[in-house]
Design a protein around this motif. Sequence first.
Motif, PDB file in Angstrom:
ATOM      1  N   LEU A 198       0.890  -1.263  -0.080  1.00  0.00           N
ATOM      2  CA  LEU A 198      -0.162   0.005  -0.005  1.00  0.00           C
ATOM      3  C   LEU A 198       0.830   1.229   0.144  1.00  0.00           C
ATOM      4  O   LEU A 198       0.230   2.079  -0.110  1.00  0.00           O
ATOM      5  CB  LEU A 198      -0.839   0.027   1.157  1.00  0.00           C
ATOM      6  N   THR A 199       2.246   1.115   0.116  1.00  0.00           N
ATOM      7  CA  THR A 199       2.999   2.428   0.007  1.00  0.00           C
ATOM      8  C   THR A 199       3.621   2.469  -1.584  1.00  0.00           C
ATOM      9  O   THR A 199       4.369   3.304  -1.582  1.00  0.00           O
ATOM     10  CB  THR A 199       4.296   2.402   1.107  1.00  0.00           C
ATOM     11  N   ALA A 200       3.341   1.413  -2.031  1.00  0.00           N
ATOM     12  CA  ALA A 200       3.728   1.592  -3.717  1.00  0.00           C
ATOM     13  C   ALA A 200       2.437   2.335  -4.282  1.00  0.00           C
ATOM     14  O   ALA A 200       1.305   2.606  -3.886  1.00  0.00           O
ATOM     15  CB  ALA A 200       3.548   0.161  -4.211  1.00  0.00           C
ATOM     16  N   PRO A 201       2.643   2.981  -5.388  1.00  0.00           N
ATOM     17  CA  PRO A 201       1.787   3.907  -6.095  1.00  0.00           C
ATOM     18  C   PRO A 201       0.632   3.409  -6.691  1.00  0.00           C
ATOM     19  O   PRO A 201       0.423   3.064  -7.802  1.00  0.00           O
ATOM     20  CB  PRO A 201       2.692   4.856  -7.179  1.00  0.00           C
ATOM     21  N   VAL A 202      -0.218   2.636  -5.695  1.00  0.00           N
ATOM     22  CA  VAL A 202      -1.279   2.194  -6.213  1.00  0.00           C
ATOM     23  C   VAL A 202      -2.863   2.240  -5.270  1.00  0.00           C
ATOM     24  O   VAL A 202      -2.252   2.508  -4.192  1.00  0.00           O
ATOM     25  CB  VAL A 202      -1.279   0.314  -6.502  1.00  0.00           C
ATOM     26  N   THR A 203      -3.608   2.427  -5.757  1.00  0.00           N
ATOM     27  CA  THR A 203      -4.995   2.676  -4.985  1.00  0.00           C
ATOM     28  C   THR A 203      -5.449   1.526  -4.578  1.00  0.00           C
ATOM     29  O   THR A 203      -5.264   0.019  -5.095  1.00  0.00           O
ATOM     30  CB  THR A 203      -6.119   3.165  -5.865  1.00  0.00           C
ATOM     31  N   ARG A 263      -6.174   3.062   7.020  1.00  0.00           N
ATOM     32  CA  ARG A 263      -5.230   3.972   7.121  1.00  0.00           C
ATOM     33  C   ARG A 263      -5.617   5.083   8.206  1.00  0.00           C
ATOM     34  O   ARG A 263      -4.884   5.705   8.714  1.00  0.00           O
ATOM     35  CB  ARG A 263      -5.197   4.765   5.728  1.00  0.00           C
ATOM     36  N   GLY A 296       2.418   7.467   3.168  1.00  0.00           N
ATOM     37  CA  GLY A 296       1.016   7.544   2.681  1.00  0.00           C
ATOM     38  C   GLY A 296       0.527   6.167   3.211  1.00  0.00           C
ATOM     39  O   GLY A 296      -0.498   5.745   2.750  1.00  0.00           O
ATOM     40  N   VAL A 344      -1.400   8.779  -4.762  1.00  0.00           N
ATOM     41  CA  VAL A 344      -0.413   8.103  -5.609  1.00  0.00           C
ATOM     42  C   VAL A 344       0.616   8.778  -5.990  1.00  0.00           C
ATOM     43  O   VAL A 344       1.568   8.222  -6.218  1.00  0.00           O
ATOM     44  CB  VAL A 344      -1.429   7.201  -6.592  1.00  0.00           C
ATOM     45  N   ARG A 387       3.439   8.626  -3.506  1.00  0.00           N
ATOM     46  CA  ARG A 387       3.921   7.595  -3.233  1.00  0.00           C
ATOM     47  C   ARG A 387       4.853   7.099  -4.610  1.00  0.00           C
ATOM     48  O   ARG A 387       5.878   6.524  -4.422  1.00  0.00           O
ATOM     49  CB  ARG A 387       3.102   6.238  -3.109  1.00  0.00           C
ATOM     50  N   ARG A 388       4.402   7.735  -5.822  1.00  0.00           N
ATOM     51  CA  ARG A 388       5.303   7.452  -6.915  1.00  0.00           C
ATOM     52  C   ARG A 388       6.725   7.916  -6.606  1.00  0.00           C
ATOM     53  O   ARG A 388       7.792   7.796  -7.241  1.00  0.00           O
ATOM     54  CB  ARG A 388       4.540   7.985  -8.181  1.00  0.00           C
TER      55      ARG A 388
END
Lengths: 247, 314
Positions: A90-95, A245, B49, B70, B73-74
């Motif tokens: 969840l800290t990767a850029p995904v929703t 969260r 995040g 997002v 986080r990127r």
Amino acid sequence: MRQWLVLCRRELAAHVLSPTTYVVAVLFLVVVGTGFWILVTSMSSGAPSSAGLVEVSGWGFVLTMTAAAPLLTMRLFAEERRSGTLETLLTAPVTPGAVVGAKYAATLALFAATLAPTLAYGPLLRAFAAAPPTVDPAAAWGLGVGALLIGGFFLSLGLFASALTRSQISAGLLAFTFIALFLSSGLVAWLWPDGGGDALATWLSPIAHMADFARGVFDSRVAAFYLINTAFVLFGAERVVEWERWR
Amino acid sequence: MVAVEQLTRRFGPVTAVQNLTFEIGRGEIVGMLGPNGAGKTTTLRMIAGYLCPSAGSIRVAGLSVLDDPVGVRRRIGYLPEHAALYPEMRVEEYLRYRAALKGVTSRRVAARVAEAAEMCGVADVRRRIIGQLSKGYRQRVALADALVHEPQLLILDEPTLGLDPNQIRQARELIRTLAARHTILLSSHILPEVEMTCHRVLILHCGRLLAQGPVETLAASLRGRRRVVVQLRAPAEEACAALARLADGAGVRWEDAGGGWGEARFEAAGEGDPRPEVAALAASRGWALRELRSEELSLEQVFVALTGAGERAP
Ligand SMILES: Nc1ncnc2c1ncn2[C@@H]1O[C@H](COP(=O)(O)OP(=O)(O)OP(=O)(O)O)[C@@H](O)[C@H]1O
Ligand SMILES: [Mg+2]
């Protein structure tokens, strides 16, 4: 979209490496094999009473799914939460929505794959039966679509249960409870005998739905019922993951 | 690069982080220092995040964590406190998966994975299954994962946790080399570690920011608070009276060390190092001197010094 596919692929790989997948696949093989065997013996004994058979296979499928859906889904979130990989994920850029969607899609695909041996059903009968039965293509399609709709809904319930906890066992039990509650909605008829209870029960009963599909009766209201419920439950799971969260 | 304002996070009745405000400039290495339960992990999780703040705002590279999670986080590479990886995957497979997930284009995945693995020293185990690696190697794989997508900001939660002394030294060097390309925010509860790697420190205690500033300033202010330990063969009263001139208000503690020897401990008054004076004193009085050292104040004592005597960890 690419990230979503990446997630799907990783989930599928995890399924393929997980022993529960094979337990479920064997479970389906046994149930399907038994159904096949009943069909063959009843045909060789002369008059196949297709109505009863369809009813039995409907029950068989729904009961198998009641056991298989928790097994296939209990790992999805609970295990990631327990091991801490959910934080990494969840800290990767995904929703959270993409994560829920990918986990669900991968599980549904896997479920479809475990059903795949059923496809050998028709060709086998044609090859080995003395007098090949006339298979109604609508019924065959109906069975497949029905299995995916009902199975898909059960899987979404399992995924939702898994999103609620950090223990696979509780996730499995919770999923089983949700599905059992849904199945027992058939008891409405018994609680409320002469009102609309009976109608409501048939309307809600996955067994009746499965039997209808197996007869080749495709009711779009039933399909919509499952699709909407599945979407609703998945949305709930997404909310649960997001809510974490804030807690 | 990072701007945190009035950040607060509550877990039910527990306030883990309270009114935290700080900024981190591009290219800085900032260490977050604090004892267990100070709120370091909670703060880093909010910036990365994973947790949402109860109040306050966080901006990373100009983007708000709440409005564009997002996007933020990127730009972040996050190493969680307990490096959690998928045990069934192979190292290279895992890094490729993470790179693709974080939006590295297909063409560059292989190159990025190779580079990150090389930097973190996991290139020679890239075919191994993660579940069979030692804790230190898993930590390195997690670090490689954090930098595989070339993030602008690296957030490392206790990056040297679980490493042996040799690996800790390597990790420090790695962090310093990474600083050329990334802004780094790391946490630790070990003072020398932060002192060695970071430009600036934030000191956290019970969820509050106690002090922040460049490492040298902080180190200097702490050095002024050195405690001196000296072993002498001297009459107790006479020695105490002579040393009291060099000590601060708390005075000198004398302990008999046997055989006519005694050990005196005191906290130095003023900024300078009093040890040469102690040695000169012993020589002029003809006392035998067998030990003279200064002890760094422990982190706990630093906190006591910074908070004033009243406040203590719960
Ligand atoms: N998920 C949670 N639920 C409830 N309380 C929490 C949670 N996470 C942290 N806390 C509380 O918040 C406070 C700060 O914890 P945090 O993990 O941020 O400390 P830390 O500075 O990282 O400590 P350490 O050096 O031990 O890692 C603690 O009192 C902890 O009990
Ligand atoms: Mg911590």
